[in-house]
Design an enzyme around this catalytic site. Structure first.
Site, PDB file in Angstrom:
ATOM      1  N   ASP A 183       0.860  -1.179   0.000  1.00 47.34           N
ATOM      2  CA  ASP A 183       0.000   0.000   0.000  1.00 47.34           C
ATOM      3  C   ASP A 183       0.901   1.235   0.000  1.00 47.34           C
ATOM      4  OD1 ASP A 183      -2.110   1.684   0.004  1.00 47.34           O
ATOM      5  OD2 ASP A 183      -2.957   1.052   1.922  1.00 47.34           O
ATOM      6  N   VAL A 184       1.006   1.852  -1.164  1.00 48.47           N
ATOM      7  CA  VAL A 184       1.962   2.941  -1.404  1.00 48.47           C
ATOM      8  C   VAL A 184       1.296   4.274  -1.038  1.00 48.47           C
ATOM      9  CG1 VAL A 184       3.372   4.049  -3.173  1.00 48.47           C
ATOM     10  CG2 VAL A 184       2.989   1.568  -3.266  1.00 48.47           C
ATOM     11  N   GLY A 186       0.163   4.614   2.015  1.00 45.00           N
ATOM     12  CA  GLY A 186      -0.959   3.916   2.665  1.00 45.00           C
ATOM     13  C   GLY A 186      -1.385   4.517   3.989  1.00 45.00           C
ATOM     14  N   HIS A 254      -4.292  11.910  -6.755  1.00 45.02           N
ATOM     15  CA  HIS A 254      -4.970  13.224  -6.863  1.00 45.02           C
ATOM     16  C   HIS A 254      -4.288  14.320  -6.032  1.00 45.02           C
ATOM     17  CE1 HIS A 254      -8.034  13.041  -3.268  1.00 45.02           C
ATOM     18  NE2 HIS A 254      -6.855  12.599  -2.910  1.00 45.02           N
TER      19      HIS A 254
HETATM   20  C1  LIG Z   1      -4.400  11.532   0.721  1.00 45.05           C
HETATM   21  S1  LIG Z   1      -3.420  10.506   1.728  1.00 45.05           S
HETATM   22  C2  LIG Z   1      -4.079   8.912   1.345  1.00 45.05           C
HETATM   23  C3  LIG Z   1      -3.795   7.916   2.420  1.00 45.05           C
HETATM   24  C4  LIG Z   1      -4.414   6.526   2.193  1.00 45.05           C
HETATM   25  N1  LIG Z   1      -3.894   5.888   1.020  1.00 45.05           N
HETATM   26  C5  LIG Z   1      -5.917   6.597   2.138  1.00 45.05           C
HETATM   27  O1  LIG Z   1      -6.509   6.119   1.153  1.00 45.05           O
HETATM   28  O2  LIG Z   1      -6.524   7.112   3.090  1.00 45.05           O
HETATM   29  C6  LIG Z   1      -1.854  10.520   0.888  1.00 45.05           C
HETATM   30  C7  LIG Z   1      -0.754   9.754   1.586  1.00 45.05           C
HETATM   31  O3  LIG Z   1       0.459   9.931   0.840  1.00 45.05           O
HETATM   32  C8  LIG Z   1       1.523  10.050   1.771  1.00 45.05           C
HETATM   33  N2  LIG Z   1       2.655  10.728   1.142  1.00 45.05           N
HETATM   34  C9  LIG Z   1       2.767  12.024   0.765  1.00 45.05           C
HETATM   35  N3  LIG Z   1       3.964  12.252   0.207  1.00 45.05           N
HETATM   36  C10 LIG Z   1       4.623  11.061   0.221  1.00 45.05           C
HETATM   37  C11 LIG Z   1       5.895  10.638  -0.234  1.00 45.05           C
HETATM   38  N4  LIG Z   1       6.729  11.494  -0.837  1.00 45.05           N
HETATM   39  N5  LIG Z   1       6.230   9.349  -0.069  1.00 45.05           N
HETATM   40  C12 LIG Z   1       5.373   8.465   0.540  1.00 45.05           C
HETATM   41  N6  LIG Z   1       4.153   8.806   0.984  1.00 45.05           N
HETATM   42  C13 LIG Z   1       3.787  10.088   0.826  1.00 45.05           C
HETATM   43  C14 LIG Z   1       0.922  10.850   2.906  1.00 45.05           C
HETATM   44  O4  LIG Z   1       1.687  10.743   4.093  1.00 45.05           O
HETATM   45  C15 LIG Z   1      -0.462  10.216   3.001  1.00 45.05           C
HETATM   46  O5  LIG Z   1      -0.474   9.131   3.883  1.00 45.05           O
END
Ligand SMILES: C[S@@+](CC[C@H](N)C(=O)[O-])C[C@H]1O[C@@H](n2cnc3c(N)ncnc32)[C@H](O)[C@@H]1O
Length: 346
Positions: A183-184, A186, A254
């Site tokens: 889950d990238v 996640g 998004h």
């Molecule tokens: C909108 S949230 C979605 C979280 C989850 N997938 C969900 O469906 O609720 C976006 C996620 O991307 C992570 N994120 C942002 N920049 C990132 C990066 N450079 N590398 C890894 N994760 C990242 C954030 O920490 C966050 O957990």
């Protein structure tokens, strides 16, 4: 003044009347202030005198009474006798322990409220094309979350709230076909926990930035799932761990403009290799659903972080640019879509 038959004369709606439904800021901010001060928690035991309610939520009684009376007119609170306030069914939705978790979404001290307050910078975004977060809160969005632990934690909590969202997202894919889900981005592992709990054959990797990934480790340990999980604390712009067969991006793409979105998808394609899949789960009408929801989310994502909502056709362009090929698309009851892709050979 009445007409001769006793009825009030008809008047043309004023400009104020016509615009009122779209310009009011008082009520939306009053509801958020009530959520921030946990007024519904204070009243959860039943109707009580103003002074007791004010004591419980740390408010000044002379100010709180004005808030309560305004929101009583809007159907959130009751004033059964002068100075005694209680909750209505609608007000009850603001309780911290309500399963909808609406309170956390509206808390002005946390990320939930701030993602609305960022709109005070909308004019900056319109004039410059830049996200407004930095102009309102002093640092670009992702840096702010990384540097402010309280805000980072609050963002994670808002992302993890909303059980309907995760249930709906899960319906966009047949998880029985997976063996090891990565889950990238996640978050704190809400989706991974739901998927692993429902499918005992599955292994998982939760990948997110370090502070969030560590919160995810604790969350997965709490659910007794850590023995089927690895935690990858890293950026998804760097090479991803290999060995998974299903690389999931749920509500991640998004957040980003096209160029960054393609970089993330490429990382997933590389790691998935010849036999893996990449699953994009996105929402809010991407598949031609409610255009009002799509337009609002699109404006939100752009204003917060420079991201955007995309139609299926727009996703297809990114998928192609990242060296992926679409193999299936599935819509959900809540208007989300799952786009299943495989890396293109070579
Ligand atoms: C909108 S949230 C979605 C979280 C989850 N997938 C969900 O469906 O609720 C976006 C996620 O991307 C992570 N994120 C942002 N920049 C990132 C990066 N450079 N590398 C890894 N994760 C990242 C954030 O920490 C966050 O957990």
């Amino acid at each position: 003044m009445t007409d001769t038959d006793g009825t009030l004369p008809q008047r043309e709606p004023t400009a104020w009347d016509q615009l009122a439904p779209v310009i009011d800021l008082v009520t939306p901010l009053a509801v958020r202030a009530a959520a921030t001060l946990r007024v519904a928690d204070a009243l959860a035991d039943g109707p009580m005198p103003l002074e007791e309610a004010a004591r419980r939520c740390g408010a000044e009684p002379g100010a709180l009474v004005r808030l309560l009376r305004h929101l009583a007119c809007k159907g959130l609170f009751t004033e059964s006798e002068p100075g005694t306030f209680g909750l209505t069914g609608t007000g009850d939705l603001l309780r911290s322990d309500h399963p909808s978790q609406m309170r956390v979404q509206l808390d002005l001290d946390g990320f939930g409220g701030r993602m609305d307050l960022v709109f005070t910078g909308l004019v900056h975004t319109l004039r410059t094309g830049e996200p407004a977060w930095e102009s309102v809160f002093g640092a670009p969005f992702w840096r702010h979350l990384a540097e402010d632990e309280v805000m980072g934690e609050s963002f994670d909590a808002v992302m993890a709230a909303g059980p309907e969202y995760f249930e709906d997202v899960m319906s966009a894919f047949d998880w029985e076909r997976a063996g090891h889900v990565v889950d990238v981005g996640g978050g704190t592992g809400e989706l991974l926990a739901a998927v692993l709990s429902a499918h005992e054959q599955l292994w998982g990797t939760l990948l997110d930035l370090p502070a969030t990934a560590e919160r995810g480790r604790a969350r997965l340990a709490e659910s007794g799932l850590l023995d089927r999980c690895e935690i990858a604390s890293q950026s998804f712009f760097d090479p991803l761990p290999t060995g998974g067969d299903t690389y999931v991006l749920a509500s991640v793409i998004h957040d980003w403009p096209d160029e960054d979105a393609v970089r993330i998808l490429r990382r997933c394609a590389e790691a998935a290799g010849r036999s893996g899949r990449v699953l994009i789960l996105e929402g809010h009408g991407s598949d031609g659903g409610d255009p009002a929801m799509f337009a609002e989310m699109d404006l939100r994502m752009y204003t917060i972080a420079g991201g955007r909502e995309r139609t299926l056709e727009e996703f297809r362009v990114l998928i192609g640019a990242a060296g992926l090929a679409e193999v299936a698309v599935r819509g959900t009851a809540l208007d989300q879509i799952g786009i299943e892709c495989v890396p293109v050979a070579g």
